[in-house]
Write a protein that holds these residues in place. Structure first.
Motif, mmCIF file in Angstrom:
data_model
loop_
_atom_site.group_PDB
_atom_site.id
_atom_site.type_symbol
_atom_site.label_atom_id
_atom_site.label_comp_id
_atom_site.label_asym_id
_atom_site.label_seq_id
_atom_site.Cartn_x
_atom_site.Cartn_y
_atom_site.Cartn_z
ATOM 1 N N LEU A 18 9.126 33.360 -16.246
ATOM 2 C CA LEU A 18 8.373 34.310 -15.438
ATOM 3 C C LEU A 18 8.090 33.612 -14.117
ATOM 4 C CD1 LEU A 18 6.836 36.994 -15.157
ATOM 5 C CD2 LEU A 18 4.861 35.865 -16.214
ATOM 6 N N ASP A 19 8.649 34.130 -13.023
ATOM 7 C CA ASP A 19 8.557 33.466 -11.724
ATOM 8 C C ASP A 19 8.095 34.422 -10.643
ATOM 9 O OD1 ASP A 19 9.754 30.877 -12.501
ATOM 10 O OD2 ASP A 19 11.540 32.090 -12.849
ATOM 11 N N ILE A 20 7.505 33.861 -9.596
ATOM 12 C CA ILE A 20 7.123 34.638 -8.424
ATOM 13 C C ILE A 20 7.569 33.880 -7.177
ATOM 14 C CG2 ILE A 20 4.805 33.633 -8.256
ATOM 15 C CD1 ILE A 20 3.858 36.532 -7.476
ATOM 16 N N THR A 21 8.051 34.618 -6.189
ATOM 17 C CA THR A 21 8.420 34.027 -4.901
ATOM 18 C C THR A 21 7.737 34.809 -3.785
ATOM 19 O OG1 THR A 21 10.414 35.399 -4.700
ATOM 20 C CG2 THR A 21 10.675 33.217 -5.719
ATOM 21 N N ALA A 22 7.421 34.103 -2.719
ATOM 22 C CA ALA A 22 6.800 34.713 -1.540
ATOM 23 C C ALA A 22 7.272 33.933 -0.317
ATOM 24 C CB ALA A 22 5.277 34.656 -1.648
ATOM 25 N N VAL B 6 8.574 39.264 -8.262
ATOM 26 C CA VAL B 6 8.365 38.714 -9.603
ATOM 27 C C VAL B 6 9.642 38.944 -10.393
ATOM 28 C CG1 VAL B 6 7.115 38.973 -11.788
ATOM 29 C CG2 VAL B 6 5.871 39.046 -9.616
ATOM 30 N N SER B 7 10.076 37.921 -11.120
ATOM 31 C CA SER B 7 11.246 38.017 -11.991
ATOM 32 C C SER B 7 10.838 37.555 -13.386
ATOM 33 C CB SER B 7 12.376 37.140 -11.465
ATOM 34 O OG SER B 7 13.446 37.126 -12.381
ATOM 35 N N ASP B 8 10.945 38.460 -14.349
ATOM 36 C CA ASP B 8 10.605 38.154 -15.740
ATOM 37 C C ASP B 8 11.885 38.183 -16.562
ATOM 38 O OD1 ASP B 8 9.674 37.923 -18.304
ATOM 39 O OD2 ASP B 8 8.395 39.701 -18.244
ATOM 40 N N THR B 9 12.378 37.010 -16.948
ATOM 41 C CA THR B 9 13.583 36.915 -17.782
ATOM 42 C C THR B 9 13.254 36.289 -19.135
ATOM 43 O OG1 THR B 9 14.191 34.772 -16.824
ATOM 44 C CG2 THR B 9 15.116 36.749 -15.775
ATOM 45 N N ARG B 10 11.996 36.463 -19.572
ATOM 46 C CA ARG B 10 11.568 35.866 -20.841
ATOM 47 C C ARG B 10 12.231 36.532 -22.042
ATOM 48 N NH1 ARG B 10 5.293 36.479 -20.052
ATOM 49 N NH2 ARG B 10 6.103 38.464 -19.282
ATOM 50 N N THR C 175 11.940 43.067 -12.950
ATOM 51 C CA THR C 175 11.707 42.485 -11.635
ATOM 52 C C THR C 175 10.986 43.513 -10.772
ATOM 53 O OG1 THR C 175 13.793 43.249 -10.656
ATOM 54 C CG2 THR C 175 13.817 41.082 -11.733
ATOM 55 N N ALA C 176 10.211 43.030 -9.835
ATOM 56 C CA ALA C 176 9.555 43.909 -8.863
ATOM 57 C C ALA C 176 9.430 43.159 -7.544
ATOM 58 C CB ALA C 176 8.176 44.337 -9.349
ATOM 59 N N THR C 177 9.589 43.896 -6.461
ATOM 60 C CA THR C 177 9.421 43.346 -5.117
ATOM 61 C C THR C 177 8.524 44.286 -4.330
ATOM 62 O OG1 THR C 177 11.619 42.334 -5.192
ATOM 63 C CG2 THR C 177 10.638 42.618 -3.014
ATOM 64 N N TRP C 178 7.610 43.738 -3.565
ATOM 65 C CA TRP C 178 6.757 44.519 -2.674
ATOM 66 C C TRP C 178 6.534 43.723 -1.398
ATOM 67 C CZ3 TRP C 178 5.199 41.865 -6.919
ATOM 68 C CH2 TRP C 178 4.168 40.952 -6.799
#
Length: 182
Positions: free
Chosen positions: A43-47, A72-76, A153-156
């Motif tokens: 579970l990762d987040i980038t900004a 956010v990318s959730d590949t769990r 995944t979600a991007t905003w």
């Protein structure tokens, strides 16, 4: 007997022609069992690293700008793909001058992209929903995902609104906005 031999030869020749002209029979089938594994991801987040320049305003004024894509990318790979992204900030400083973190308001806006199933929920959908940014001990919900299976995944592209205090002194102030996910 000759007639009978001629008939048998004729029938035999016809059968031979039919047998040799008949299509070949299919070979028996053979199955192969195939296996593979799906391993848990992360579970990762980038900004954006920044700096992001929001512009300038006089004391008592406001300014705003988007921070750039937060993802956010959730590949769990679990049986649910629930996560909550939160955001907090630090005070804004220039030299010995400091403006508190609460001069900033945050609103996530809608998702610009999503993958995976079920429900994606922005923390603050519109500018009218903007919330005063808190410090590390008081994070705000920026975005959330509930339900679905596997990954998502979600991007905003969030917006920060700065309300410059009437007592603020001139300078280029710097602070940090931190996004985290759990």
């Amino acid at each position: 007997m000759r007639k009978r031999s001629a008939v048998l030869i004729s029938v035999s020749a016809s059968l031979l022609a039919i047998i040799t002209a008949a299509p070949a029979l299919a070979a028996p089938s053979a199955d192969t069992t195939v296996t593979f594994g799906v391993t848990a991801g992360t579970l990762d987040i980038t900004a954006p690293a920044g700096p992001v320049a929001l512009g300038s305003a006089s004391p008592g004024g406001t300014m705003s700008g988007q921070l750039g894509a937060v993802s956010v990318s959730d590949t769990r790979g679990g049986d649910t793909s629930n996560w909550t992204a939160s955001v907090f900030g630090t005070a804004f400083t220039v030299g010995a001058l400091t403006l508190p973190v609460d001069v900033a308001a945050y609103w996530s806006g809608p998702a610009t992209a999503t993958t995976g199933g079920d429900t994606f929920t922005p923390g603050q959908l519109t500018a009218a929903d903007a919330i005063t940014l808190g410090g590390p001990g008081t994070p705000l919900i920026a975005f959330a995902h509930t339900g679905g299976t596997g990954g998502s995944t979600a991007t905003w592209n969030p917006t920060l609104v700065i309300s410059v205090p009437i007592t603020a002194q001139t300078g280029t102030y710097t602070g940090t906005v931190t996004h985290q996910v759990a």
